[in-house]
Motif scaffolding. Structure first.
Motif, short mmCIF file in Angstrom:
data_model
loop_
_atom_site.label_atom_id
_atom_site.label_comp_id
_atom_site.label_asym_id
_atom_site.label_seq_id
_atom_site.Cartn_x
_atom_site.Cartn_y
_atom_site.Cartn_z
N ASP A 108 36.10 -2.82 51.10
CA ASP A 108 37.09 -3.20 52.12
C ASP A 108 37.13 -4.72 52.30
N GLN A 109 36.40 -5.42 51.43
CA GLN A 109 36.37 -6.89 51.48
C GLN A 109 37.38 -7.47 50.49
N PRO A 110 37.86 -8.71 50.71
CA PRO A 110 38.84 -9.30 49.78
C PRO A 110 38.27 -9.57 48.39
N VAL B 105 47.91 -1.93 50.60
CA VAL B 105 47.12 -3.02 50.02
C VAL B 105 47.95 -4.31 50.07
N LYS B 106 47.29 -5.44 50.36
CA LYS B 106 47.98 -6.73 50.37
C LYS B 106 47.57 -7.50 49.12
N ILE B 107 48.56 -7.90 48.31
CA ILE B 107 48.27 -8.64 47.08
C ILE B 107 48.98 -9.98 47.17
N GLU B 108 48.21 -11.06 47.18
CA GLU B 108 48.80 -12.39 47.36
C GLU B 108 48.53 -13.27 46.16
N SER C 168 43.60 -7.58 49.25
CA SER C 168 42.91 -7.11 50.45
C SER C 168 43.27 -5.64 50.68
N THR C 169 42.24 -4.81 50.70
CA THR C 169 42.48 -3.36 50.78
C THR C 169 42.05 -2.80 52.15
N MET D 130 40.19 5.78 45.30
CA MET D 130 40.70 6.32 46.59
C MET D 130 39.81 7.48 47.06
N LEU D 131 39.49 8.36 46.12
CA LEU D 131 38.65 9.51 46.45
C LEU D 131 37.27 9.06 46.94
N ALA D 132 36.71 8.07 46.24
CA ALA D 132 35.36 7.61 46.60
C ALA D 132 35.36 6.93 47.97
N ARG D 133 36.38 6.14 48.27
CA ARG D 133 36.33 5.39 49.54
C ARG D 133 36.87 6.21 50.73
#
Ligand code: EPU
Length: 418
Positions: A36-38, A62-65, A75-76, A102-105
């Motif tokens: 969950d960290q950038p 999700v934010k992709i910059e 950033s998820t 996705m399944l793991a988190r």
């Protein structure tokens, strides 16, 4: 409609830089979901496939910059849902790479059967079996599948067939599982080792990536990450073949030739004159001789370089046998090469024989898939006259700014939209 117009039979010269590996970018971005960290990702190829993947990830929250060319911060932390957008998933086979993270988190993911290149049946049974082995329950909703597990549990998984994306998906999922996972008969591609290096740098405990047996000791969480994507070995090989097929001196830079040793071995057998450094290859005009290849999982001859090599063999003296063992629909483009003047006989859907050399001529053709598409570009650059290639979306899926990069070498290629 977008097309390439190519006038062939030009000698090329100069340097071409290899981009970051498509088939690593399509795994590293999904891997960012495990934390969950950038995460900062460098040397990202800006191609249609990564754009499609980002659309699916952005739809999840999700934010992709973009910080600068090829460099992105992901950033998820604000992912708001676990259902992947069906329509987007159907456009990209690599969307399946989001399933494991996705399944793991989040303990759940729902997705449709992924789309992508039409190069054979391409089932997803091995992914589903692998996730079940890690304790996930699979619900078939008809058009979509839901995978669920409060907490994945490490297990021993023996893959009945070697698969790149199954190995990577299970490796990612297992990083956050409880206990230890062993993957046996794992794929060994350099991108798998690179993905493990990235995850380990974030706190994962993976050993053996790049060998047939990978061990993953589950951890509670992953930290922030920073990673530079390794050079695309398929571009490296494709550009080497480009130099040879156009009888040119070109320098392929920013690459790792050690990742295409099998291709280089076959090219040497074909009498290709190459200068190979640790991070570059120089091609020289060569009198090519026919050479057989059999595609094989890494470190064997890569299926993704089979079509470019086939085109090259149309210019080599003698009979070459090309045996495609990985996918069942990956030789049909050879019909198009025959329309351009090649002399290729299909023995069965997995094997062709090429009689060379034959002069190739420009024609109006349609690109069937990514790798066959770039092979048609190579054929067109070696051909006499003008070739028009349609359905170039398929080529732009995997090769960044290919027209400008080829133009810089002196190739007469342009993209038109009409
Ligand atoms: N397979 C199954 N069941 C599954 C998954 C795969 O039967 O659940 C079969 C496939 O049908 C195929 C074989 O396993 O016959 C091997 O395929 P693999 O799973 O290794 O291929 P992939 O992971 O789908 C990746 C690359 C491909 C590349 C192959 C082989 C990515 C995103 N894709 O595909 O790249 O050809 O490995 O090296 O990494 C390309 O870039 O043009 C491309 C197609």
């Amino acid at each position: 409609m977008e097309k390439y117009i190519i006038n062939g039979n030009n000698q090329l010269s100069g340097e071409i830089k290899v981009a970051g590996a498509k088939n690593l970018a399509l795994k590293i971005f999904p891997a960012t979901i495990l934390s969950d960290q950038p995460c900062l990702i460098k040397n990202v190829p800006e191609i249609e496939d990564t754009l499609r993947l980002w659309e699916i990830m952005e739809d999840l929250g999700v934010k992709i910059e973009k910080n600068q060319t090829g460099q992105y911060t992901v950033s998820t932390k604000n992912i708001t849902k676990t259902e992947l957008n069906n329509e987007l998933v159907k456009k990209l086979r690599a969307s399946i790479m989001l399933a494991g993270p996705m399944l793991a988190r989040f303990g759940q993911v729902t997705l449709a059967h992924p789309g992508g290149c039409i190069i054979g049946k391409r089932p997803i049974d091995l992914f589903l079996e692998g996730f079940k082995k890690l304790g996930a329950e699979m619900i078939d909703n008809g058009e979509t599948y839901t995978l669920k597990a409060d907490k994945l549990i490490g297990n021993k998984i023996i893959l009945p067939q070697i698969s790149v994306t199954v190995t990577e998906n299970l490796m990612m999922a297992a990083t956050l599982a409880q206990g230890t996972t062993q993957i046996k008969n794992a794929a060994m591609e350099p991108e798998i080792k690179a993905l493990a290096d990235y995850l380990n740098q974030q706190g994962a405990k993976i050993t053996g990536a790049g060998t047939p047996e990978i061990t993953i000791e589950g951890v509670e969480k992953l930290n922030a990450g920073e990673f530079k994507i390794i050079p695309d070995r398929i571009e490296t090989g494709t550009f080497t073949i480009l130099g040879l097929i156009t009888n040119s001196n070109i320098k392929i830079t920013d690459c790792q030739p050690e990742h295409i040793e099998n291709l280089l071995y076959s090219l040497k057998k074909a009498n290709a004159q190459l200068e190979i450094g640790s991070d570059y290859i120089i091609t020289k005009p060569s009198k090519l001789i026919a050479t057989n290849i059999i595609t094989h999982e890494y470190p064997g001859f890569p299926t993704d370089l089979q079509a470019p090599f086939t085109v090259l063999m149309t210019q080599a003296k003698g009979l070459s046998l090309i045996h495609e063992t990985i996918f069942d629909g990956r030789l049909f483009y050879t019909d198009i090469l025959n329309q351009m003047g090649a002399n290729i006989i299909m023995c069965d859907p997995h094997r062709i024989v090429i009689q060379g050399p034959t002069q190739l001529y420009g024609r109006n053709v349609v690109s069937p898939d990514l790798r066959a598409g770039i092979a048609l570009v190579l054929a067109a650059l070696a051909a006499q006259g003008t070739t028009v290639i349609e359905n170039i979306y398929q080529i732009n899926r995997g090769y960044e700014n290919i027209t400008e990069r080829l133009q810089k070498l002196g190739a007469d290629i342009k993209q038109i939209n009409q």
